[in-house]
Design a protein around this motif. Structure first.
Motif, PDB file in Angstrom:
ATOM      1  N   SER A 114       0.854  -1.193   0.000  1.00 23.41           N
ATOM      2  CA  SER A 114       0.000   0.000   0.000  1.00 23.41           C
ATOM      3  C   SER A 114       0.888   1.240   0.000  1.00 23.41           C
ATOM      4  N   GLN A 115       0.256   2.372  -0.155  1.00 22.31           N
ATOM      5  CA  GLN A 115       0.977   3.626   0.010  1.00 22.31           C
ATOM      6  C   GLN A 115       1.509   3.678   1.441  1.00 22.31           C
ATOM      7  N   PRO A 116       2.695   4.216   1.674  1.00 22.71           N
ATOM      8  CA  PRO A 116       3.209   4.269   3.040  1.00 22.71           C
ATOM      9  C   PRO A 116       2.365   5.195   3.916  1.00 22.71           C
ATOM     10  N   VAL A 117       2.200   4.798   5.174  1.00 18.66           N
ATOM     11  CA  VAL A 117       1.493   5.628   6.146  1.00 18.66           C
ATOM     12  C   VAL A 117       2.500   5.997   7.229  1.00 18.66           C
ATOM     13  N   LEU A 118       2.674   7.284   7.433  1.00 23.78           N
ATOM     14  CA  LEU A 118       3.606   7.790   8.433  1.00 23.78           C
ATOM     15  C   LEU A 118       2.811   8.260   9.643  1.00 23.78           C
ATOM     16  N   PHE A 119       3.226   7.854  10.845  1.00 17.89           N
ATOM     17  CA  PHE A 119       2.579   8.339  12.063  1.00 17.89           C
ATOM     18  C   PHE A 119       3.604   8.452  13.175  1.00 17.89           C
ATOM     19  N   ARG A 120       3.265   9.241  14.179  1.00 19.98           N
ATOM     20  CA  ARG A 120       4.131   9.433  15.342  1.00 19.98           C
ATOM     21  C   ARG A 120       3.349   9.071  16.592  1.00 19.98           C
ATOM     22  N   THR A 121       3.975   8.274  17.447  1.00 21.18           N
ATOM     23  CA  THR A 121       3.353   7.955  18.730  1.00 21.18           C
ATOM     24  C   THR A 121       3.491   9.175  19.639  1.00 21.18           C
ATOM     25  N   PRO A 122       2.500   9.430  20.483  1.00 21.22           N
ATOM     26  CA  PRO A 122       2.582  10.588  21.375  1.00 21.22           C
ATOM     27  C   PRO A 122       3.536  10.334  22.542  1.00 21.22           C
ATOM     28  N   LYS A 123       3.934  11.422  23.192  1.00 21.03           N
ATOM     29  CA  LYS A 123       4.681  11.308  24.444  1.00 21.03           C
ATOM     30  C   LYS A 123       3.683  10.987  25.543  1.00 21.03           C
ATOM     31  N   GLU A 124       4.141  10.339  26.585  1.00 21.66           N
ATOM     32  CA  GLU A 124       3.274  10.022  27.730  1.00 21.66           C
ATOM     33  C   GLU A 124       2.687  11.310  28.309  1.00 21.66           C
ATOM     34  N   SER A 125       3.522  12.372  28.386  1.00 21.26           N
ATOM     35  CA  SER A 125       3.048  13.637  28.955  1.00 21.26           C
ATOM     36  C   SER A 125       1.978  14.281  28.070  1.00 21.26           C
ATOM     37  N   GLU A 126       2.115  14.133  26.740  1.00 19.45           N
ATOM     38  CA  GLU A 126       1.098  14.671  25.828  1.00 19.45           C
ATOM     39  C   GLU A 126      -0.219  13.934  26.009  1.00 19.45           C
ATOM     40  N   LYS A 127      -0.137  12.637  26.183  1.00 20.23           N
ATOM     41  CA  LYS A 127      -1.350  11.825  26.350  1.00 20.23           C
ATOM     42  C   LYS A 127      -2.083  12.215  27.620  1.00 20.23           C
ATOM     43  N   MET A 128      -1.334  12.433  28.707  1.00 16.21           N
ATOM     44  CA  MET A 128      -1.951  12.827  29.972  1.00 16.21           C
ATOM     45  C   MET A 128      -2.500  14.249  29.888  1.00 16.21           C
ATOM     46  N   ALA A 129      -1.761  15.157  29.204  1.00 19.52           N
ATOM     47  CA  ALA A 129      -2.202  16.545  29.081  1.00 19.52           C
ATOM     48  C   ALA A 129      -3.452  16.654  28.217  1.00 19.52           C
ATOM     49  N   SER A 130      -3.612  15.741  27.250  1.00 21.90           N
ATOM     50  CA  SER A 130      -4.765  15.801  26.359  1.00 21.90           C
ATOM     51  C   SER A 130      -6.027  15.240  27.010  1.00 21.90           C
ATOM     52  N   LYS A 131      -5.887  14.656  28.187  1.00 24.18           N
ATOM     53  CA  LYS A 131      -7.051  14.087  28.871  1.00 24.18           C
ATOM     54  C   LYS A 131      -7.961  15.224  29.335  1.00 24.18           C
ATOM     55  N   SER A 132      -9.203  15.163  28.944  1.00 21.43           N
ATOM     56  CA  SER A 132     -10.142  16.209  29.339  1.00 21.43           C
ATOM     57  C   SER A 132     -10.560  15.993  30.788  1.00 21.43           C
ATOM     58  N   PRO A 133     -11.087  17.019  31.445  1.00 22.55           N
ATOM     59  CA  PRO A 133     -11.510  16.866  32.842  1.00 22.55           C
ATOM     60  C   PRO A 133     -12.613  15.819  33.015  1.00 22.55           C
ATOM     61  N   ASP A 134     -13.413  15.595  31.974  1.00 26.40           N
ATOM     62  CA  ASP A 134     -14.498  14.613  32.065  1.00 26.40           C
ATOM     63  C   ASP A 134     -14.016  13.187  31.792  1.00 26.40           C
ATOM     64  N   GLU A 135     -12.809  13.040  31.229  1.00 31.84           N
ATOM     65  CA  GLU A 135     -12.294  11.717  30.893  1.00 31.84           C
ATOM     66  C   GLU A 135     -11.787  11.030  32.149  1.00 31.84           C
ATOM     67  N   VAL A 136     -12.090   9.758  32.267  1.00 28.28           N
ATOM     68  CA  VAL A 136     -11.714   8.996  33.454  1.00 28.28           C
ATOM     69  C   VAL A 136     -10.788   7.872  33.035  1.00 28.28           C
ATOM     70  N   THR A 137      -9.704   7.667  33.775  1.00 22.37           N
ATOM     71  CA  THR A 137      -8.791   6.574  33.464  1.00 22.37           C
ATOM     72  C   THR A 137      -9.315   5.276  34.055  1.00 22.37           C
ATOM     73  N   MET A 138      -8.774   4.158  33.595  1.00 24.45           N
ATOM     74  CA  MET A 138      -9.194   2.857  34.090  1.00 24.45           C
ATOM     75  C   MET A 138      -8.897   2.708  35.584  1.00 24.45           C
ATOM     76  N   GLU A 139      -7.767   3.260  36.029  1.00 23.10           N
ATOM     77  CA  GLU A 139      -7.436   3.166  37.449  1.00 23.10           C
ATOM     78  C   GLU A 139      -8.490   3.876  38.291  1.00 23.10           C
ATOM     79  N   GLU A 140      -8.881   5.071  37.821  1.00 19.15           N
ATOM     80  CA  GLU A 140      -9.884   5.831  38.568  1.00 19.15           C
ATOM     81  C   GLU A 140     -11.222   5.090  38.597  1.00 19.15           C
ATOM     82  N   VAL A 141     -11.593   4.492  37.480  1.00 21.32           N
ATOM     83  CA  VAL A 141     -12.851   3.754  37.415  1.00 21.32           C
ATOM     84  C   VAL A 141     -12.811   2.569  38.361  1.00 21.32           C
TER      85      VAL A 141
END
Length: 168
Positions: A114-141
């Motif tokens: 197929s055509q090549p697909v380029l992607f970048r994995t996020p940083k752990e800090s970016e993933k945590m920063a992108s969490k909205s206040p309404d989003e709940v993690t599995m640990e919290e649940v």
């Protein structure tokens, strides 16, 4: 006295064999590369690759090549006897660019990549920063659910005891 040459039956078999060989080569040649290759569910250490195939392609499996950008080492994933159109990529490094190609596999071989697909994995800090206040993690649940289950047991016990006192 017999005439030298091919008999009609032998000639017919030769023509039939040539036709079957030509049609199988043609079927292999028309196997097209997967379309709309997409990265979904992108996480720090994993991602999901999805794709589509043309209707009528005799696909029996897929092959995926995964490569870190600017690194020569490849991961090759191949699966046959499946109709799935997705594959999980695991053990990815955070904040790293990857290139992915998908190929269809048929009984006669593989499609072009197929055509090549380029992607970048996020940083752990970016993933945590992108969490909205309404989003709940599995640990919290898990913690909240455990606390609520304990509270529910206490309430049920009190109600049963109260109901038992009322019937006496």
């Amino acid at each position: 006295m017999a005439k030298p040459g091919l008999s009609a039956a032998a000639l017919l078999l030769l023509l039939l064999g040539s036709f079957l060989l030509a049609s199988s080569v043609k079927a292999d040649a028309v196997l097209s590369a997967p379309l709309n290759v997409t990265i979904r569910e992108l996480e720090v250490n994993s991602a999901l690759v999805t794709w589509e195939i043309l209707e009528g392609d005799p696909v029996i499996g897929f092959a995926i090549t995964q490569q870190k950008k600017d690194v020569r080492m490849l991961r090759f994933i191949q699966e046959v006897n499946t109709t799935t159109r997705s594959c999980a990529l695991w053990d990815l490094d955070e904040d790293t660019e990857y290139i992915v190609h998908v190929q269809s596999i048929s009984m006669g071989g593989s499609s072009p990549p197929s055509q090549p697909v380029l992607f970048r994995t996020p940083k752990e800090s970016e993933k945590m920063a992108s969490k909205s206040p309404d989003e709940v993690t599995m640990e919290e649940v898990g913690q909240t659910a455990q606390l609520r289950a304990g509270e529910l047991i206490i309430i049920v016990v009190v109600l049963v005891m109260w109901a038992g006192d009322q019937s006496c």
